[in-house]
Design a protein around this motif. Structure first.
Motif, PDB file in Angstrom:
ATOM      1  N   LYS A 189       0.743  -1.248  -0.159  1.00  0.00           N
ATOM      2  CA  LYS A 189       0.132   0.156   0.147  1.00  0.00           C
ATOM      3  C   LYS A 189       0.849   1.492   0.270  1.00  0.00           C
ATOM      4  CE  LYS A 189      -4.168  -2.050   0.254  1.00  0.00           C
ATOM      5  NZ  LYS A 189      -5.124  -2.061  -0.856  1.00  0.00           N
TER       6      LYS A 189
ATOM      7  N   LYS B 134       0.859   1.523  -7.760  1.00  0.00           N
ATOM      8  CA  LYS B 134       0.897   0.201  -7.785  1.00  0.00           C
ATOM      9  C   LYS B 134       1.409  -0.232  -8.955  1.00  0.00           C
ATOM     10  CE  LYS B 134      -1.327  -1.031  -3.897  1.00  0.00           C
ATOM     11  NZ  LYS B 134      -2.663  -1.589  -3.728  1.00  0.00           N
TER      12      LYS B 134
ATOM     13  N   GLY C 139      -3.467  -3.235  -7.651  1.00  0.00           N
ATOM     14  CA  GLY C 139      -2.160  -3.723  -7.872  1.00  0.00           C
ATOM     15  C   GLY C 139      -2.378  -4.579  -9.349  1.00  0.00           C
TER      16      GLY C 139
ATOM     17  N   GLU D 220      -2.877 -12.514   3.274  1.00  0.00           N
ATOM     18  CA  GLU D 220      -3.455 -12.520   1.977  1.00  0.00           C
ATOM     19  C   GLU D 220      -2.361 -12.886   0.936  1.00  0.00           C
ATOM     20  OE1 GLU D 220      -3.123 -10.107   4.189  1.00  0.00           O
ATOM     21  OE2 GLU D 220      -4.810  -8.767   4.500  1.00  0.00           O
TER      22      GLU D 220
ATOM     23  N   GLY E 173       2.225  -8.128   1.917  1.00  0.00           N
ATOM     24  CA  GLY E 173       2.371  -7.472   3.187  1.00  0.00           C
ATOM     25  C   GLY E 173       3.202  -8.152   4.333  1.00  0.00           C
TER      26      GLY E 173
HETATM   27  C1  LIG Z   1      -1.588  -7.177   2.410  1.00  0.00           C
HETATM   28  C2  LIG Z   1      -2.884  -6.880   1.431  1.00  0.00           C
HETATM   29  N1  LIG Z   1      -3.117  -7.943   0.410  1.00  0.00           N
HETATM   30  C3  LIG Z   1      -3.887  -7.382  -0.555  1.00  0.00           C
HETATM   31  C4  LIG Z   1      -4.929  -6.353  -0.498  1.00  0.00           C
HETATM   32  C5  LIG Z   1      -5.863  -6.365  -1.561  1.00  0.00           C
HETATM   33  O1  LIG Z   1      -5.299  -5.118  -2.356  1.00  0.00           O
HETATM   34  P1  LIG Z   1      -5.977  -4.344  -3.579  1.00  0.00           P
HETATM   35  O2  LIG Z   1      -7.166  -3.743  -2.981  1.00  0.00           O
HETATM   36  O3  LIG Z   1      -5.096  -3.738  -4.328  1.00  0.00           O
HETATM   37  O4  LIG Z   1      -6.688  -5.845  -4.424  1.00  0.00           O
HETATM   38  C6  LIG Z   1      -4.767  -5.524   0.551  1.00  0.00           C
HETATM   39  C7  LIG Z   1      -5.562  -4.422   0.951  1.00  0.00           C
HETATM   40  O5  LIG Z   1      -6.004  -4.301   1.896  1.00  0.00           O
HETATM   41  C8  LIG Z   1      -3.675  -5.940   1.740  1.00  0.00           C
HETATM   42  O6  LIG Z   1      -3.659  -5.438   2.743  1.00  0.00           O
END
Ligand SMILES: Cc1ncc(COP(=O)(O)O)c(C=O)c1O
Ligand SMILES: [Zn+2]
Length: 387
Positions: free
Chosen positions: A110, A213, A241, A348, A377
């Protein structure tokens, strides 16, 4: 500055550059930034990159900020693309890579989007920035706003991981916790922003986060010596992304850096909140709101994404797909990736591994494919998920 204009991603309507914009004034869909790429490529060459700073600003000519003095940075981006050879051996994919976004400032990808969004907000004169967030976007906004000397107003679900809440408070944000989901937080920002004088930096409701992104796409290409991988697996909430990478590939092709071949783009979602997986399976271009959204992977708890059609178009145009995995699978994967590769993933990001296994099982990914998993993350923010 090479920005020519902003363009509606759905109806194509042109909007003026160097103005604060949210959504298309005609149809209410996201705007994308367009560049004079002929001009950009005069100085932005593959060779020139060998000498450049090791953060996302290395791609300066295709980023939107006019004046360098407005760049707000902690050195985000240019994260390692790790060859995951041990994990690759276990799953039978020798060319398996992890793009480790946990190494960014504020420990998630982010940071990329907030670096460009906050820099542009500063350039265009907004002083109060508001965002609904699942957690990581909030932490990034709070930090970049503080560094820019701007105020941030953050709305998160009450059950957001505690680390995200504490980091926002400690970096000077105004934090409001809400009973409900990110969509309820977004509605609250929408209701109050005019009276409060806030600029709304929600995912894809402002055009510059996606520009930060998209550097994920430039980096993966550069790190693989300008040959795109065969498969990209990306944990998708709002989809910035994935949409950004897809845009980056087009820009790189227009600049003559790559050909027309694209990776098969794969969305991963949690089974408890899988609106894109559902819409993909149903052959729809727009996704329905997912009822009773629930998952420990808080960033994936996005029941309705405004850029749904952009995600779905990219999945289909690339010959990719969308896969759901359970919370048990993604939590088990965190430990497996950690123990085999030493990367402590956000849940995630870990979700990419069970998704890959399902694709191998379905013969949609082969042994000879070069595959990149996006660890978006760091696991350190998610203590509640592991207790
Ligand atoms: C660690 C992590 N992965 C993936 C996502 C999803 O990202 P996007 O909204 O770009 O699809 C987030 C969104 O909060 C996130 O914090
Ligand atoms: Zn439009």
């Amino acid at each position: 500055m090479n920005v020519t204009h902003l363009e509606c991603a759905l109806c194509g309507l042109r909007h003026e550059a160097q103005r604060l914009h949210n959504l298309c004034r005609e149809c209410g869909k996201p705007l994308l930034v367009r560049y004079d790429l002929e001009r950009a490529k005069q100085s932005l060459t593959k060779e020139s990159l060998l000498q450049r700073r090791s953060d996302l600003w290395r791609y300066r000519e295709v980023l939107p900020v006019g004046d360098d003095a407005n760049i707000v940075s902690f050195g985000e981006g240019w994260t390692p693309l790790l060859h995951a050879s041990r994990l690759g051996e276990i799953v039978g994919i020798p060319e398996l890579y992890i793009k480790d976004e946990g190494q960014n400032p504020t420990q998630s990808f982010k940071a990329r989007g907030m670096a460009t969004a906050v820099s542009m907000a500063k350039e265009l004169g907004s002083t109060k920035l508001a965002v609904p967030s699942a957690g990581n976007a909030a932490g990034a906004l709070a930090a970049y706003a503080a560094r820019a000397g701007l105020e941030s107003f953050i709305f998160m679900p009450r059950d957001t991981p505690r680390a995200n809440i504490v980091e926002c408070e400690q970096t000077g944000a105004h934090v409001t916790l809400m009973d409900g989901l990110i969509t309820d937080c977004g509605a609250e920002v929408g209701r109050r922003k005019e009276a409060e004088g806030w600029f709304d930096v929600s995912t894809l409701k402002e055009p510059y986060r996606v520009e930060g992104k998209k550097t994920l796409g430039y980096e993966v290409a550069e790190q693989l010596s300008w040959e795109l991988p065969d498969v990209i697996i990306y944990p998708t909430g709002g989809g910035t992304g994935l949409i950004g990478m897809w845009k980056a590939f087009d820009e790189m092709e227009q600049m003559g850096w790559i050909g027309s071949k694209r990776p098969r783009m794969v969305t991963v979602q949690a089974a408890g909140c899988a609106p894109i997986v559902q819409a993909f399976a149903d052959g729809k271009r727009f996704a329905d709101e997912f009822p009773n959204a629930a998952t420990t992977a808080s960033g994936l708890r996005v029941p309705k994404a405004i850029g749904d059609f952009l995600i779905l178009d990219a999945l289909r145009d690339s010959g990719g797909t969308a896969v759901a995995v359970t919370d048990d699978e993604l939590i088990a994967a965190t430990r497996e990736i950690g123990a085999t590769e030493g990367v402590f993933c956000a849940p995630e990001g870990a979700a990419c591994l069970p998704a890959l296994r399902k694709l191998i099982e379905a013969e949609q990914v082969r042994q000879s494919d070069r595959v990149v998993l996006f660890n978006t993350g760091s696991g350190v923010k998610y203590m509640e998920s592991f207790s």
